[in-house]
Design an enzyme around this catalytic site. Structure first.
Site, PDB file in Angstrom:
ATOM      1  N   TYR A  30       0.846  -1.213   0.000  1.00  0.00           N
ATOM      2  CA  TYR A  30       0.000   0.000   0.000  1.00  0.00           C
ATOM      3  C   TYR A  30       0.875   1.255   0.000  1.00  0.00           C
ATOM      4  O   TYR A  30       1.163   1.828   1.055  1.00  0.00           O
ATOM      5  CB  TYR A  30      -0.897   0.011   1.237  1.00  0.00           C
ATOM      6  CG  TYR A  30      -1.914  -1.109   1.285  1.00  0.00           C
ATOM      7  CD1 TYR A  30      -2.852  -1.272   0.267  1.00  0.00           C
ATOM      8  CD2 TYR A  30      -1.948  -1.992   2.359  1.00  0.00           C
ATOM      9  CE1 TYR A  30      -3.782  -2.296   0.311  1.00  0.00           C
ATOM     10  CE2 TYR A  30      -2.886  -3.023   2.416  1.00  0.00           C
ATOM     11  CZ  TYR A  30      -3.802  -3.164   1.380  1.00  0.00           C
ATOM     12  OH  TYR A  30      -4.717  -4.179   1.433  1.00  0.00           O
ATOM     13  N   ASN A  35      -7.277   6.609   3.581  1.00  0.00           N
ATOM     14  CA  ASN A  35      -8.061   7.472   4.444  1.00  0.00           C
ATOM     15  C   ASN A  35      -8.107   7.005   5.904  1.00  0.00           C
ATOM     16  O   ASN A  35      -7.603   7.687   6.809  1.00  0.00           O
ATOM     17  CB  ASN A  35      -9.470   7.574   3.833  1.00  0.00           C
ATOM     18  CG  ASN A  35     -10.364   8.570   4.507  1.00  0.00           C
ATOM     19  OD1 ASN A  35     -10.350   8.702   5.718  1.00  0.00           O
ATOM     20  ND2 ASN A  35     -11.177   9.275   3.731  1.00  0.00           N
ATOM     21  N   ASP A  37      -6.628   4.535   7.337  1.00  0.00           N
ATOM     22  CA  ASP A  37      -5.279   4.227   7.842  1.00  0.00           C
ATOM     23  C   ASP A  37      -4.620   5.487   8.398  1.00  0.00           C
ATOM     24  O   ASP A  37      -3.947   5.457   9.430  1.00  0.00           O
ATOM     25  CB  ASP A  37      -4.387   3.683   6.719  1.00  0.00           C
ATOM     26  CG  ASP A  37      -4.852   2.333   6.194  1.00  0.00           C
ATOM     27  OD1 ASP A  37      -5.861   2.301   5.475  1.00  0.00           O
ATOM     28  OD2 ASP A  37      -4.217   1.310   6.516  1.00  0.00           O
ATOM     29  N   TYR A  82       1.418  -0.656  -7.145  1.00  0.00           N
ATOM     30  CA  TYR A  82       0.023  -0.789  -6.708  1.00  0.00           C
ATOM     31  C   TYR A  82      -0.921  -0.744  -7.900  1.00  0.00           C
ATOM     32  O   TYR A  82      -0.746   0.059  -8.816  1.00  0.00           O
ATOM     33  CB  TYR A  82      -0.358   0.330  -5.724  1.00  0.00           C
ATOM     34  CG  TYR A  82      -1.784   0.199  -5.248  1.00  0.00           C
ATOM     35  CD1 TYR A  82      -2.120  -0.715  -4.265  1.00  0.00           C
ATOM     36  CD2 TYR A  82      -2.804   0.972  -5.821  1.00  0.00           C
ATOM     37  CE1 TYR A  82      -3.444  -0.864  -3.844  1.00  0.00           C
ATOM     38  CE2 TYR A  82      -4.129   0.824  -5.410  1.00  0.00           C
ATOM     39  CZ  TYR A  82      -4.439  -0.095  -4.427  1.00  0.00           C
ATOM     40  OH  TYR A  82      -5.739  -0.247  -4.018  1.00  0.00           O
ATOM     41  N   ASP A 164     -12.968  -5.097   2.406  1.00  0.00           N
ATOM     42  CA  ASP A 164     -13.087  -5.382   0.979  1.00  0.00           C
ATOM     43  C   ASP A 164     -13.845  -6.668   0.628  1.00  0.00           C
ATOM     44  O   ASP A 164     -14.746  -6.652  -0.181  1.00  0.00           O
ATOM     45  CB  ASP A 164     -11.697  -5.476   0.343  1.00  0.00           C
ATOM     46  CG  ASP A 164     -10.851  -4.232   0.578  1.00  0.00           C
ATOM     47  OD1 ASP A 164     -11.265  -3.346   1.333  1.00  0.00           O
ATOM     48  OD2 ASP A 164      -9.761  -4.158  -0.015  1.00  0.00           O
ATOM     49  N   TRP A 345     -10.876 -10.264   5.210  1.00  0.00           N
ATOM     50  CA  TRP A 345     -12.012  -9.875   6.060  1.00  0.00           C
ATOM     51  C   TRP A 345     -13.015 -11.002   6.231  1.00  0.00           C
ATOM     52  O   TRP A 345     -14.150 -10.769   6.631  1.00  0.00           O
ATOM     53  CB  TRP A 345     -12.698  -8.630   5.476  1.00  0.00           C
ATOM     54  CG  TRP A 345     -11.859  -7.402   5.635  1.00  0.00           C
ATOM     55  CD1 TRP A 345     -10.997  -6.880   4.721  1.00  0.00           C
ATOM     56  CD2 TRP A 345     -11.754  -6.559   6.791  1.00  0.00           C
ATOM     57  NE1 TRP A 345     -10.376  -5.763   5.229  1.00  0.00           N
ATOM     58  CE2 TRP A 345     -10.818  -5.539   6.493  1.00  0.00           C
ATOM     59  CE3 TRP A 345     -12.361  -6.558   8.058  1.00  0.00           C
ATOM     60  CZ2 TRP A 345     -10.473  -4.527   7.399  1.00  0.00           C
ATOM     61  CZ3 TRP A 345     -12.022  -5.559   8.966  1.00  0.00           C
ATOM     62  CH2 TRP A 345     -11.083  -4.562   8.631  1.00  0.00           C
ATOM     63  N   GLU A 388      -0.748  -6.800   9.484  1.00  0.00           N
ATOM     64  CA  GLU A 388      -2.007  -6.190   9.026  1.00  0.00           C
ATOM     65  C   GLU A 388      -3.201  -6.837   9.739  1.00  0.00           C
ATOM     66  O   GLU A 388      -4.118  -6.154  10.178  1.00  0.00           O
ATOM     67  CB  GLU A 388      -2.130  -6.398   7.503  1.00  0.00           C
ATOM     68  CG  GLU A 388      -3.314  -5.688   6.871  1.00  0.00           C
ATOM     69  CD  GLU A 388      -3.373  -5.876   5.355  1.00  0.00           C
ATOM     70  OE1 GLU A 388      -2.612  -6.710   4.819  1.00  0.00           O
ATOM     71  OE2 GLU A 388      -4.179  -5.182   4.714  1.00  0.00           O
TER      72      GLU A 388
HETATM   73  C1  DGY Z   1      -6.667  -2.755  -1.658  1.00  0.00           C
HETATM   74  O1  DGY Z   1      -6.091  -2.362  -2.671  1.00  0.00           O
HETATM   75  O2  DGY Z   1      -6.588  -3.894  -1.200  1.00  0.00           O
HETATM   76  C2  DGY Z   1      -7.417  -1.800  -0.895  1.00  0.00           C
HETATM   77  O3  DGY Z   1      -8.026  -2.346   0.220  1.00  0.00           O
HETATM   78  C3  DGY Z   1      -8.358  -1.006  -1.706  1.00  0.00           C
HETATM   79  O4  DGY Z   1      -8.500   0.121  -0.952  1.00  0.00           O
END
Ligand code: DGY
Length: 421
Positions: A30, A35, A37, A82, A164, A345, A388
């Protein structure tokens, strides 16, 4: 050789992930500013560098759109590691802002953590907040206007919820035709074990929903009328309700008129009721396109206390989750057929969600439950570092490593003496 204490390690992670005014969630996986985070980062920075904590919030608002929305990702500097990056989101012409960004928002925890910053030094806080208060009002107002038609707050993309691949979205995602999504290369699975991430079909749907909104110029009315995904979400609803209460309190400290925020609080207290699924006796996500509940008990429902709603009907679920996992709180009911202790999740424990649940439980006076959650978080971090997320069964760290928000949660909540909390 000296061994750094966990707090020193957490500070080093925040400093190491600092890119000058904003913090990345973790190197590699990432590489931009996210936001919620960032809101957690500010909460952590406030433990050792209050001006830097305020700067994190200020930088977050540097990406605010003219319509009030504060995006979920700010692409301050291009990074090919990314996907999907700024070119895919294609928001530059419609945000009214020079900072490239995604086109959706994320759970609004920033006002709540900004209040924590404010309370650390009121005089300094007042100076900082004067410039931010109206921006917060504009952002919360955007949620009420563009995501609030059912009374609860909905998400227009699974990423907007921050959760997600939660089972909450399965039925609504199954209704999305993703056949035209074309070829693309994911980057997340080159950083992290694919079994801990969303599936290929999940990504196809994420992109289809994104492409629809982009191809319609991120027009909120078009997204409301014809968008592919619209699900009322306990996370968004509970975090916004709490955020409005904290924003109102801050407004009062500044001597502002808070009657509009008061109206939002009353509306959300009523709207929350629409998320109660009688069949499972729990707050649940609801697909606004079909009117159907998702039918899952997730950790998001335990944010009711954080939102200031002491709903005793939720206590048996909480007790059940605390008994079911040696490392609570699982993100999905461990008895669910969709439960997977390693996949993002769909089961793993998130220290940040535990922190929000714990804050709420403490506020409501459920000290022993909050304590259990705090000590589970401490054990996870002591055993597996600042990951994480974690497996609720054996506590193994999962997803990205050296995570900003896990370090921040350690500094600001997990490591605190409960008597001070
Ligand atoms: C990701 O890229 O995994 C994010 O959670 C999207 O915000």
């Amino acid at each position: 050789m000296t061994t750094l204490s966990l707090s020193d390690q957490a500070i080093a992670i925040l400093r190491g992930n600092d890119r000058g005014g904003y913090t990345v969630p973790t190197e590699g996986l990432y590489p931009y500013q996210w936001n919620w985070d960032s809101a957690f980062a500010a909460y952590g920075f406030a433990e050792f560098d209050l001006p830097r904590a305020w700067q994190e919030i200020e930088t977050l608002f540097s990406g605010q759109w003219q319509n009030g929305m504060v995006p979920h990702i700010l692409f301050h500097q291009k990074d090919d590691g990314y996907f999907p990056g700024p070119d895919v989101w294609g928001t530059d012409k419609c945000s009214g802002n020079a900072v490239s960004s995604s086109g959706i928002s994320q759970p609004p925890v920033a006002a709540t953590f900004t209040r924590a910053l404010f309370e650390k030094d009121i005089a300094f806080g007042k100076e900082k907040l004067e410039a931010l208060f109206d921006k917060f009002v504009a952002w919360h107002g955007w949620f009420m206007r563009h995501r609030g038609e059912s009374g609860a707050i909905c998400v227009t993309h699974p990423w907007e919820s921050g959760r997600d691949n939660a089972a909450d979205w399965d039925a609504a995602m199954a209704n999305v035709d993703a056949s035209n999504v074309g070829d693309y290369t994911r980057r997340d699975t080159s950083h992290v074990n694919p079994e801990m991430r969303p599936t290929k079909r999940d990504y196809d749907v994420y992109l289809s929903i994104l492409y629809f909104a982009r191809d319609n110029g991120w027009d909120e009315q078009r997204i409301l009328d014809d968008g592919l995904f619209r699900v009322a979400d306990p996370t968004l609803t509970f975090t916004l309700l709490r955020a409005n209460r904290d924003l109102k309190w801050m407004g009062e400290q500044l001597g502002r008129d808070v009657s509009e925020i008061d109206g939002w609080i009353v509306a959300l207290e009523e709207g929350v009721k629409s998320l109660w699924n009688e069949d499972i006796g729990c707050y649940d996500a609801k697909d606004l396109r079909t009117g159907l509940f998702a039918g899952n008990v997730t950790s998001a429902a335990f944010l009711c206390w954080y939102a200031g709603i002491d709903d005793k009907r939720m206590l048996p679920h909480l007790e059940r989750f605390l008994i079911a996992s040696p490392h609570a709180v699982a993100s999905l009911d461990p008895t669910s057929p969709h439960y997977n202790p390693k996949r993002y999740w769909r089961g793993p424990v998130w220290v940040i969600v535990n922190t929000l649940i714990g804050i709420g439980l403490e506020d409501a006076g459920y000290r022993s439950e909050a304590e259990r959650i705090r000590s589970d978080c401490a054990r996870l971090i002591e055993g597996g570092g600042f990951a994480e997320y974690f497996d609720p069964e054996d506590g193994t760290p999962a997803g990205g490593g050296v995570f900003t928000w896990t370090a921040a949660s350690w500094l600001a909540w997990v490591s605190k003496d409960p008597k001070e909390a």
